[in-house]
Design a protein around this motif. Structure first.
Motif, PDB file in Angstrom:
ATOM      1  N   SER A   1       0.818  -1.185   0.169  1.00 45.33           N
ATOM      2  CA  SER A   1       0.031   0.198   0.083  1.00 45.33           C
ATOM      3  C   SER A   1       0.888   1.277   0.230  1.00 45.33           C
ATOM      4  CB  SER A   1      -0.916   0.104   1.043  1.00 45.33           C
ATOM      5  OG  SER A   1      -1.704   1.149   1.088  1.00 45.33           O
ATOM      6  N   HIS A   2       0.166   2.478  -0.068  1.00 45.34           N
ATOM      7  CA  HIS A   2       0.790   3.581  -0.170  1.00 45.34           C
ATOM      8  C   HIS A   2       0.875   4.089   1.252  1.00 45.34           C
ATOM      9  CE1 HIS A   2      -3.095   5.838  -0.038  1.00 45.34           C
ATOM     10  NE2 HIS A   2      -3.395   4.694  -0.330  1.00 45.34           N
TER      11      HIS A   2
ATOM     12  N   GLU B   1      -4.789  -0.069   3.656  1.00 44.89           N
ATOM     13  CA  GLU B   1      -6.115  -0.304   3.018  1.00 44.89           C
ATOM     14  C   GLU B   1      -6.596  -1.783   3.366  1.00 44.89           C
ATOM     15  OE1 GLU B   1      -5.336   0.542  -0.970  1.00 44.89           O
ATOM     16  OE2 GLU B   1      -5.286   2.755  -0.664  1.00 44.89           O
TER      17      GLU B   1
ATOM     18  N   CYS C   1       1.224  -1.614   4.565  1.00 46.57           N
ATOM     19  CA  CYS C   1       2.398  -0.610   3.990  1.00 46.57           C
ATOM     20  C   CYS C   1       3.523  -1.553   3.779  1.00 46.57           C
ATOM     21  CB  CYS C   1       2.623   0.281   4.948  1.00 46.57           C
ATOM     22  SG  CYS C   1       1.270   1.540   5.466  1.00 46.57           S
TER      23      CYS C   1
ATOM     24  N   ASP D   1      10.574   5.519  -2.674  1.00 46.69           N
ATOM     25  CA  ASP D   1       9.600   6.808  -2.950  1.00 46.69           C
ATOM     26  C   ASP D   1      10.490   7.609  -3.951  1.00 46.69           C
ATOM     27  OD1 ASP D   1       7.616   5.310  -1.858  1.00 46.69           O
ATOM     28  OD2 ASP D   1       7.058   6.978  -0.444  1.00 46.69           O
TER      29      ASP D   1
ATOM     30  N   ALA E   1       2.966   6.315  -5.922  1.00 47.92           N
ATOM     31  CA  ALA E   1       1.972   6.551  -4.885  1.00 47.92           C
ATOM     32  C   ALA E   1       1.956   8.197  -5.003  1.00 47.92           C
ATOM     33  CB  ALA E   1       2.588   6.439  -3.528  1.00 47.92           C
ATOM     34  N   HIS E   2       3.007   8.634  -5.654  1.00 45.28           N
ATOM     35  CA  HIS E   2       3.068  10.041  -5.651  1.00 45.28           C
ATOM     36  C   HIS E   2       3.011  10.935  -6.935  1.00 45.28           C
ATOM     37  CE1 HIS E   2       4.624  10.063  -1.625  1.00 45.28           C
ATOM     38  NE2 HIS E   2       5.404   9.203  -1.919  1.00 45.28           N
TER      39      HIS E   2
ATOM     40  N   HIS F   1       3.376   0.071  -4.289  1.00 44.51           N
ATOM     41  CA  HIS F   1       3.162   1.233  -3.275  1.00 44.51           C
ATOM     42  C   HIS F   1       2.403   2.276  -3.970  1.00 44.51           C
ATOM     43  CE1 HIS F   1       4.378   3.706  -0.283  1.00 44.51           C
ATOM     44  NE2 HIS F   1       4.928   4.773  -0.738  1.00 44.51           N
ATOM     45  N   TYR F   2       1.288   1.773  -4.358  1.00 43.32           N
ATOM     46  CA  TYR F   2       0.450   2.503  -5.366  1.00 43.32           C
ATOM     47  C   TYR F   2      -0.694   3.013  -4.732  1.00 43.32           C
ATOM     48  CZ  TYR F   2      -1.907  -1.947  -5.798  1.00 43.32           C
ATOM     49  OH  TYR F   2      -2.462  -3.034  -5.698  1.00 43.32           O
ATOM     50  N   ALA F   3      -1.355   4.068  -4.897  1.00 38.44           N
ATOM     51  CA  ALA F   3      -2.741   4.570  -4.358  1.00 38.44           C
ATOM     52  C   ALA F   3      -3.727   4.034  -5.465  1.00 38.44           C
ATOM     53  CB  ALA F   3      -2.696   6.308  -4.403  1.00 38.44           C
TER      54      ALA F   3
ATOM     55  N   ARG G   1      -5.925   5.946  -6.682  1.00 35.55           N
ATOM     56  CA  ARG G   1      -6.539   6.659  -7.734  1.00 35.55           C
ATOM     57  C   ARG G   1      -5.471   6.512  -9.065  1.00 35.55           C
ATOM     58  NH1 ARG G   1      -3.335   9.386  -3.824  1.00 35.55           N
ATOM     59  NH2 ARG G   1      -1.338  10.271  -4.421  1.00 35.55           N
ATOM     60  N   ASN G   2      -4.446   5.787  -8.676  1.00 31.20           N
ATOM     61  CA  ASN G   2      -3.312   5.391  -9.832  1.00 31.20           C
ATOM     62  C   ASN G   2      -3.563   4.176 -10.572  1.00 31.20           C
ATOM     63  OD1 ASN G   2      -2.154   8.035  -9.789  1.00 31.20           O
ATOM     64  ND2 ASN G   2      -0.721   7.512  -8.138  1.00 31.20           N
TER      65      ASN G   2
END
Length: 238
Positions: free
Chosen positions: A9-10, A14, A19, A158, A183-184, A206-208, A210-211
């Motif tokens: 996770s980011h 979740e 993480c 990151d 993530a960013h 390490h993705y959100a 939304r991505n």
């Protein structure tokens, strides 16, 4: 070399995704890139020997990449005392934080093997070699290249942004597996990087949420490159 994604996770956990933490196994040796989860719990569940941990490499000290290290340091300090890994931190001053915390808990203080990451080859044994390059994500942050049995695996850690903060020195030769954070910024921001370097396989990590659409988009753009998205407990063998 077997790679297990314990957490993908980011910045926050979740449902079914914890993480950042990746476990690398080479024969009976175990190594970690980041430890945003209490990795010893997984090791006990999987029947792994704690004393087989040889090295821990933290990309940067944000909590989602390092919080689990406190649990490990605690337990190897007083219980799993035959476990003596080399622990690589971006900033060795952090060692004082761990030692102060152990003092507060009144635990017996072992002389644990803390080291500071730097640019270049930071670790090697008869199984693997690890090379680091500093990035701009925060004041002290690193990408790591893991080499084992002729295979190369890149962990981006990151990044501030791929166009000016990618670990180019680690990718001059073919990279068998590139594990890239998302993530960013959108995954599509890696397009120029993928065009430039010879990545056999890419895993976005390490993705959100939304991505995720941008990951699907870049998979469509680079159909000749194997591109996957990580999930907790996913395993890759090279």
């Amino acid at each position: 070399m077997r790679i297990t994604f314990l957490g993908t996770s980011h910045g926050i956990p979740e449902p079914n995704r914890r993480c950042s933490c990746t476990m690398i196994e080479v024969d009976n040796n175990i190594y970690f890139i980041d430890m945003g989860v209490m990795a010893l719990y997984d090791m006990i569940t999987f029947g792994k020997k704690v004393e087989d941990i040889k090295g821990i490499f933290i990309t940067h000290l944000h909590g989602d990449h390092s919080n689990g290290l406190f649990s490990l340091v605690d337990l190897i300090n007083w219980y799993y005392t035959s476990c003596d890994p080399k622990i690589y931190l971006p900033d060795l001053k952090t060692k004082d934080v761990f030692e102060a915390w152990l003092g507060i808990t009144k635990a017996k203080n072992r002389d644990l093997d803390f080291n500071e990451s730097f640019e270049g080859v930071i670790y090697f044994d008869d199984k693997i070699k690890i090379t680091a390059q500093q990035t701009q994500h925060c004041s002290r942050s690193f990408s790591y290249l893991v080499e084992c049995n002729g295979k190369k695996v890149l962990f981006s850690g990151d990044l501030r942004h791929p166009t000016h903060d990618f670990p180019h020195k680690l990718c001059e030769d073919k990279v068998d597996l590139a594990i890239l954070e998302v993530a960013h910024f959108p995954a599509t921001e890696y397009s120029q990087i993928i065009e430039k370097y010879n990545f056999e396989h890419i895993i976005f990590n390490h993705y959100a949420p939304r991505n995720i659409p941008s990951i699907q988009s870049i998979k469509e753009s680079f159909r000749n490159t194997r591109i996957d998205i990580s999930n907790d407990l996913m395993q890759i063998t090279l």
